[in-house]
Motif scaffolding. Structure first.
Motif, short mmCIF file in Angstrom:
data_model
loop_
_atom_site.label_atom_id
_atom_site.label_comp_id
_atom_site.label_asym_id
_atom_site.label_seq_id
_atom_site.Cartn_x
_atom_site.Cartn_y
_atom_site.Cartn_z
N MET A 241 63.47 64.21 33.45
CA MET A 241 64.87 63.89 33.81
C MET A 241 65.29 62.61 33.09
O MET A 241 64.60 61.60 33.17
CB MET A 241 64.93 63.69 35.33
CG MET A 241 66.31 63.48 35.90
SD MET A 241 67.42 64.86 35.75
CE MET A 241 66.60 66.13 36.71
N HIS B 74 68.72 59.96 31.72
CA HIS B 74 70.03 59.49 32.19
C HIS B 74 71.12 60.55 32.03
O HIS B 74 72.06 60.61 32.81
CB HIS B 74 70.44 58.24 31.39
CG HIS B 74 69.78 56.99 31.87
ND1 HIS B 74 68.49 56.96 32.33
CD2 HIS B 74 70.24 55.72 31.97
CE1 HIS B 74 68.18 55.71 32.67
NE2 HIS B 74 69.23 54.94 32.47
N TYR C 283 72.58 62.88 34.79
CA TYR C 283 73.42 62.38 35.89
C TYR C 283 74.81 62.03 35.38
O TYR C 283 74.95 61.43 34.32
CB TYR C 283 72.80 61.12 36.51
CG TYR C 283 71.35 61.27 36.91
CD1 TYR C 283 70.99 62.05 38.01
CD2 TYR C 283 70.35 60.62 36.20
CE1 TYR C 283 69.66 62.17 38.38
CE2 TYR C 283 69.03 60.74 36.56
CZ TYR C 283 68.68 61.52 37.65
OH TYR C 283 67.36 61.63 38.01
N PRO D 126 74.40 57.64 36.43
CA PRO D 126 72.96 57.41 36.63
C PRO D 126 72.66 56.28 37.60
O PRO D 126 71.58 56.27 38.19
CB PRO D 126 72.45 57.08 35.22
CG PRO D 126 73.65 56.79 34.40
CD PRO D 126 74.81 57.46 35.02
#
Lengths: 63, 441
Positions: free
Chosen positions: B1, B3, B6, B9
């Motif tokens: 996962m 940044h 999102y 983030p």
């Protein structure tokens, strides 16, 4: 929490843009195109404040 | 996962203790705003003997009186017309009118300013980004583009993300399918009922929807995308990932399933405060595994604030966190139902969602069904109408259906079988549950 470098610097830029748009809107009472577009842009700037400025205003950023 | 998974983030991975501080400070801000700008809210809090200054800690929040939909109905059609005195901005600032669908009674009017409308699409941006919408996507939106908020904000959020949006407004279902095929649309937003309906129509046109280019679907308006068997039917039919989302006209877009599909939805806790209240005792439920009704605050909605709104949605916290890395809590299985619809039959709690889970899990039954609760003499009775797919016999289905219903709901049913295509079809929200014991039916 993911680090985001220079959150403070980004926020300063957001607040500067906001200030400029507030001034533009205030100067534009006889200029609908300037007034309404400035006001509308301020609504978008508010989303930057919710996403970034609030983190600093509420003292929640990583030090 | 990384940044890029999102939308924000920092907010989406914020430690829970910081999120709680954020929520409290934002709650105080919206409370102060409503108290100083809305006669409705000031009167509500004054009557309770509270001012915003009395809210000094997170635990104090539950002292603030709840707002019910009936209260909003009671103030509208008065000045400032038509919203009444919950309006917190001059009428000239209102840029758009919406109203609730009226599923549970007289529609409620909802004013939004430019800023509120930006906020709506911002909330949807969290959702679509988490579900993998990106600039390469061509998003087909097959809804009526009318007075109901439905997927309007999803449209603008998709634009904000840089997707190409195709508004499938007044086209009929066949024309929409042809347009999806013609344009190679990659994503779609609709109610679960309509997603299944579109698949049905596509098949009747000789088009296999799973061979079209749709690879992800965002559902809202009904719990279906959180019901495993319904979700599976949609994913199988379209060959696409189906993601759940929940929102409401008077609340906003408050929760979403991320691309990890954790069998639940994340609450956007940077923008909303969700509390779960025990339906019987009113106690706030903090721990996972106990169902209750949702009390929700939209922390940044300004024109007509939504503060401790009694949504009637039944939810429960999930004990698991999501591997996506978001710190936003999960509600298990999404919105389970509405407290209005969860009713006692023969002394047993019945949720229509549990029946849907059974019906949709049985191959050989069509997507449509209808539940009717009434009384035979003094005894409650549940009639379940289902459709048999062509060439499927009642004999092959009936005992399995009865057994599963008994197992999942602890109740017996009078089951009626119909030919495929006999039961009503719906294009937006379905009305499959009728409790004839209630006076308004």
């Amino acid at each position: 929490m993911k680090n985001f470098s220079n959150l403070k610097g980004v926020n300063e830029k957001i607040l500067k843009v906001k200030q400029l748009l507030v001034e533009l809107e205030a100067e534009a009472k006889q200029f609908p195109a300037l007034e309404k577009n400035s006001k509308r842009a301020l609504a978008s700037i508010k989303m930057l404040e919710l996403n970034i400025s609030d983190i600093l205003a509420f003292d929640l950023a990583d030090s | 996962m990384n940044h890029n998974e999102y939308w924000n983030p920092v907010l989406e991975t914020m430690p829970r203790e910081k999120l709680k501080i954020l929520q409290f400070k934002k709650f105080k801000r919206i409370l102060n705003w409503a108290y100083s700008h809305s006669k409705f809210h000031r009167a509500l809090y004054d009557t309770a003997g509270l001012t915003p200054d009395d809210i000094c800690s997170f635990d104090d929040i539950k002292k603030i009186p709840k707002v019910e939909k009936s209260m909003m109905r009671g103030i509208q059609n008065k000045d400032p017309f038509p919203y009444g005195d919950a309006l917190c901005v001059p009428l000239e600032e209102v840029s758009i009118f919406r109203q609730t669908s009226g599923t549970t009674g007289q529609p409620v009017y909802q004013p939004d300013t430019w800023q509120d409308w930006e906020w709506w699409s911002e909330c949807w941006s969290f959702i679509l980004w988490a579900q993998g919408y990106r600039t390469k996507d061509r998003v087909f939106i097959p809804f009526g583009y009318n007075i109901f908020v439905a997927f309007w904000a999803g449209h603008y959020a998709a634009e904000k993300l840089g997707c190409e949006v195709v508004p499938g407004g007044v086209l009929d279902t066949q024309a929409r399918i042809l347009k999806i095929k013609e344009l190679n649309a990659t994503a779609m937003m609709a109610t679960p009922t309509y997603i299944l309906r579109m698949a049905d129509v596509a098949n009747s046109m000789g088009i296999d929807p799973s061979l079209l280019s749709i690879n992800k679907i965002t559902c809202a308006g009904e719990p279906g995308a959180g019901i495993p068997s319904t979700k599976k039917r949609m994913e199988d039919a379209w060959g696409a990932k189906v993601y759940d989302h929940s929102g409401a006209t008077e609340i906003g877009a408050w929760s979403y399933e991320c691309s990890n599909q954790p069998h639940g939805m994340h609450v956007n806790e940077a923008m909303f405060l969700v509390e779960i209240e025990d339906i019987h005792t009113g106690e706030i439920i903090e721990e996972p595994g106990r169902k209750g009704k949702m009390i929700i605050t939209a922390l940044d909605r300004m024109a007509q604030p939504c503060i401790r709104f009694d949504s009637k949605d039944v939810i429960e916290w999930d004990s698991e966190s999501c591997s996506c890395g978001r710190s936003f809590r999960l509600i298990k299985g999404g919105v389970i139902g509405r407290s209005d619809d969860i009713t006692k039959v023969k002394g047993v709690l019945l949720s229509p969602g549990a029946i849907e889970e059974v019906v949709r899990s049985i191959d050989g039954l069509g997507d449509e069904f209808e539940i009717i609760v009434d009384k035979q003499g003094d005894v409650d009775r549940i009639k379940l109408k289902v459709e048999l797919l062509p060439e499927v016999t009642r004999l092959s289905i009936e005992s399995r259906l009865k057994d599963q219903l008994r197992l999942k709901t602890n109740l017996g049913y009078q089951i009626e079988f119909y030919d495929y295509g006999s039961l009503p079809r719906y294009e937006v929200k379905a009305k499959r549950f009728k409790d004839l014991r209630k006076k308004n039916f």
